[in-house]
Motif scaffolding. Structure first.
Motif, PDB file in Angstrom:
ATOM      1  N   ALA A 145      61.770  18.750  40.110  1.00  0.00           N
ATOM      2  CA  ALA A 145      60.689  19.290  39.293  1.00  0.00           C
ATOM      3  C   ALA A 145      60.104  20.559  39.913  1.00  0.00           C
ATOM      4  N   VAL A 146      59.909  20.553  41.227  1.00  0.00           N
ATOM      5  CA  VAL A 146      59.380  21.737  41.909  1.00  0.00           C
ATOM      6  C   VAL A 146      60.335  22.912  41.737  1.00  0.00           C
ATOM      7  N   ALA A 147      61.638  22.664  41.877  1.00  0.00           N
ATOM      8  CA  ALA A 147      62.630  23.728  41.700  1.00  0.00           C
ATOM      9  C   ALA A 147      62.625  24.244  40.265  1.00  0.00           C
ATOM     10  N   ALA A 148      62.497  23.340  39.301  1.00  0.00           N
ATOM     11  CA  ALA A 148      62.511  23.739  37.896  1.00  0.00           C
ATOM     12  C   ALA A 148      61.289  24.577  37.550  1.00  0.00           C
ATOM     13  N   VAL A 149      60.116  24.167  38.021  1.00  0.00           N
ATOM     14  CA  VAL A 149      58.903  24.942  37.759  1.00  0.00           C
ATOM     15  C   VAL A 149      58.950  26.276  38.492  1.00  0.00           C
ATOM     16  N   SER A 150      59.421  26.259  39.738  1.00  0.00           N
ATOM     17  CA  SER A 150      59.483  27.492  40.533  1.00  0.00           C
ATOM     18  C   SER A 150      60.362  28.539  39.869  1.00  0.00           C
ATOM     19  N   ALA A 151      61.425  28.105  39.210  1.00  0.00           N
ATOM     20  CA  ALA A 151      62.334  29.044  38.547  1.00  0.00           C
ATOM     21  C   ALA A 151      61.673  29.734  37.358  1.00  0.00           C
ATOM     22  N   ILE A 152      60.607  29.139  36.848  1.00  0.00           N
ATOM     23  CA  ILE A 152      59.904  29.696  35.686  1.00  0.00           C
ATOM     24  C   ILE A 152      58.657  30.455  36.109  1.00  0.00           C
ATOM     25  N   ASP A 153      57.814  29.824  36.922  1.00  0.00           N
ATOM     26  CA  ASP A 153      56.560  30.441  37.365  1.00  0.00           C
ATOM     27  C   ASP A 153      56.202  29.905  38.742  1.00  0.00           C
ATOM     28  N   PRO A 154      56.651  30.581  39.803  1.00  0.00           N
ATOM     29  CA  PRO A 154      56.385  30.072  41.155  1.00  0.00           C
ATOM     30  C   PRO A 154      54.937  30.208  41.592  1.00  0.00           C
ATOM     31  N   SER A 155      54.089  30.806  40.753  1.00  0.00           N
ATOM     32  CA  SER A 155      52.677  30.961  41.130  1.00  0.00           C
ATOM     33  C   SER A 155      51.831  29.739  40.788  1.00  0.00           C
ATOM     34  N   ILE A 156      52.328  28.882  39.891  1.00  0.00           N
ATOM     35  CA  ILE A 156      51.499  27.773  39.404  1.00  0.00           C
ATOM     36  C   ILE A 156      51.533  26.613  40.384  1.00  0.00           C
ATOM     37  N   PRO A 157      50.377  26.144  40.876  1.00  0.00           N
ATOM     38  CA  PRO A 157      50.384  24.964  41.746  1.00  0.00           C
ATOM     39  C   PRO A 157      50.906  23.734  41.015  1.00  0.00           C
ATOM     40  N   VAL A 158      51.716  22.965  41.721  1.00  0.00           N
ATOM     41  CA  VAL A 158      52.261  21.715  41.198  1.00  0.00           C
ATOM     42  C   VAL A 158      51.653  20.566  42.002  1.00  0.00           C
TER      43      VAL A 158
END
Length: 543
Positions: free
Chosen positions: A263-276
């Motif tokens: 999930a972290v990799a998937a979100v990072s590929a889209i918007d690495p600025s958003i805290p998860v």
């Protein structure tokens, strides 16, 4: 020699962190006006990184998050809102409610009923109360996967026959986020109900009594798609404070950290600025270690910062029933001890940042009965104050459970009841009047140059004494101090916000190091200068 330097670094960090506020304060006789904080390096220092002044969105994400959970709105719990169920309905979950209404009145009537509830439950007056009375900065907003738009999010799940009921849910959520943002309140979107359920409770969306998310490849993949959708929305301008991937994962859930990695990799590929935000799965020690590994300065690709969510309740276990309120109040002060020794050096260890996603002022009747004759109201106040104090000291944010319910103001479960009674209290800076904030800000600006000179000279003198023959890049410490002081000032001034403190400090330090472009060598000097600059600003304004 390496061991000596490590020891000296540790002593320097410890010494810097122990300084009392105001210890090195210098006053200037004449106040000099200052413009907006600048993040340009001091003269003679070259920086090739990308450090810019904090934006309004930065502040929204990295300030101390003081707030509440929204309540039973987009994830229904019958004990909070029995009115969401028709008479005779069975079950207590979101699925039970929508099935009962569709069976009784048809899908179109059920859709209108749900949409009317979503649109009316948070009024402008209620948001005004959050801002002016509660001093709330952030809402944790529980949603379900079925609230996301399009049939792909419910296809193959128990909500598929009822997808039409939720066709307006996401627009309703977006509208609420924008309305709150207009009043400087951020929203952390919490995927409270994942397909199959990350735990066996009703707040996972069904009354199945099973946590079927973790053992299903279909469910796990759908959970990733939910996070990706929200990340795309964030990248497209939906200014949210973060994405919580899962709520209250069960203890030792099957391959949980593998799924977090995906999930972290998937979100990072889209918007690495958003805290998860991840759930600690009731094992904070393990989550801390995962966070330290994940939040590394040396990530190969841009990577979203990871926050650990932990929850504190004293109302459910037999062990807690045996404790008196006084014992529990004392115990509050020990919480988050897993962070001890893990903060203060992102370069060496990585970053750990926690939030307390849920807490309340509820104890069992067994505990209240052990109060020794002290009035319950007095004990509730001490309990709430102890939690407020501890979480503000050791976490990056705290969210009371909960706000919206049928039985407002909610007693010891109610954010409104506990706020109105002043049993839970906002951070000190949040209750300062605008005039007092301006006076303190002026003082900090007038003292900035003197404090920088004092900090830099103290730093250089220390290393000249402990390692007189050493060669150091002290300009990195100076630049770090400059950035830290200016950052803290920007948060306190506000950027379309009311003025805040950097609450998510460990992640903010990680962000600034990554942006600086420094790696290895004397990067630790930049980090320690940054931390010292932040602490000197708060010393200057007295918080």
């Amino acid at each position: 020699m390496k061991g000596f330097l490590q020891k000296a670094k540790a002593e320097w960090k410890d010494r810097s962190q122990r300084e009392e506020p105001g210890q090195h304060q210098q006053h200037q006789e004449h106040h000099q006006p200052h413009g907006p904080p600048s993040h340009c390096p001091p003269a003679g220092h070259q920086n090739h990184g990308g450090i810019n002044e904090p934006t309004a969105l930065d502040i929204l994400r990295y300030r101390y998050h003081y707030g509440t959970n929204l309540g039973s709105v987009y994830v229904i719990e019958r004990w909070l809102q029995p009115s969401r169920f028709p008479d005779g309905a069975e079950g207590s979950s979101e699925l039970a409610a929508v099935v009962a209404w569709v069976d009784r009145e048809g899908i179109d009537c059920a859709r209108r009923k749900f949409e009317q509830h979503w649109s009316s439950i948070v009024t402008d007056a209620a948001i005004g109360w959050l801002v002016n009375e509660a001093k709330c900065t952030t809402i944790r907003l529980p949603i379900g996967y079925y609230d996301l738009p399009g049939p792909e999010f419910t296809r193959g799940t128990p909500f598929e026959p009822y997808a039409q009921v939720y066709c307006g849910a996401w627009n309703s959520i977006r509208s609420l986020i924008y309305r709150l943002r207009e009043r400087s309140i951020g929203v952390m979107l919490d995927l409270h109900a994942l397909p199959g359920g990350a735990n066996a409770q009703e707040h996972s969306g069904t009354n199945s009594g099973r946590a079927e998310f973790w053992h299903s490849d279909f469910n796990r993949a759908l959970g990733i798609r939910c996070a990706q959708f929200i990340a795309h929305e964030a990248r497209s301008g939906l200014g949210i404070a973060g994405i919580q991937l899962v709520n209250e994962a069960e203890w030792e859930s099957h391959r949980m950290y593998e799924w977090y990695d995906e999930a972290v990799a998937a979100v990072s590929a889209i918007d690495p600025s958003i805290p998860v935000v991840i759930s600690d799965g009731w094992n904070l020690d393990k989550a801390v270690e995962y966070s330290l590994r994940t939040n590394s300065v040396y990530a190969e690709h841009p990577k979203t910062p990871v926050v650990v969510d932990t929850h504190f309740y004293w109302a459910f276990t037999d062990a807690d029933k045996q404790k008196s309120p006084q014992q529990i109040i004392q115990e509050v002060g020990t919480k988050l001890g897993q962070l001890d020794g893990k903060e203060g050096s992102v370069i060496d260890r990585g970053a750990i940042q926690t939030i307390v996603g849920e807490y309340s002022c509820v104890l069992t009747e067994d505990s209240w009965a052990k109060g020794g004759g002290v009035p319950k109201e007095e004990l509730v106040k001490k309990f709430g104050e102890a939690q407020s104090r501890r979480y503000q000291q050791r976490a990056g944010g705290s969210y009371f459970w909960t706000w919206k319910m049928d039985w407002m103001p909610g007693g010891e479960w109610g954010f409104k009841a506990q706020t109105d009674a002043k049993n839970i209290v906002p951070p000190q800076h949040a209750i300062l009047g605008s005039g007092e904030k301006a006076r303190r800000l002026d003082r900090a600006k007038s003292e900035q140059d003197g404090r920088k000179q004092q900090a830099f000279q103290q730093h250089v003198n220390y290393w000249n004494q402990v390692d007189p023959n050493g060669t150091y890049e002290h300009e990195k410490y100076e630049y770090g101090w400059h950035v830290g002081y200016s950052d803290a000032m920007a948060f306190f001034e506000g950027r379309d916000t009311q003025g805040d403190r950097i609450g998510m400090l460990e992640l903010w330090v990680l962000k600034r190091i990554r942006e600086s472009g420094y790696r290895g060598g004397f990067t630790w000097l930049f980090e320690q200068g940054l931390r010292k600059g932040v602490s000197d600003f708060y010393s200057a304004i007295g918080i």
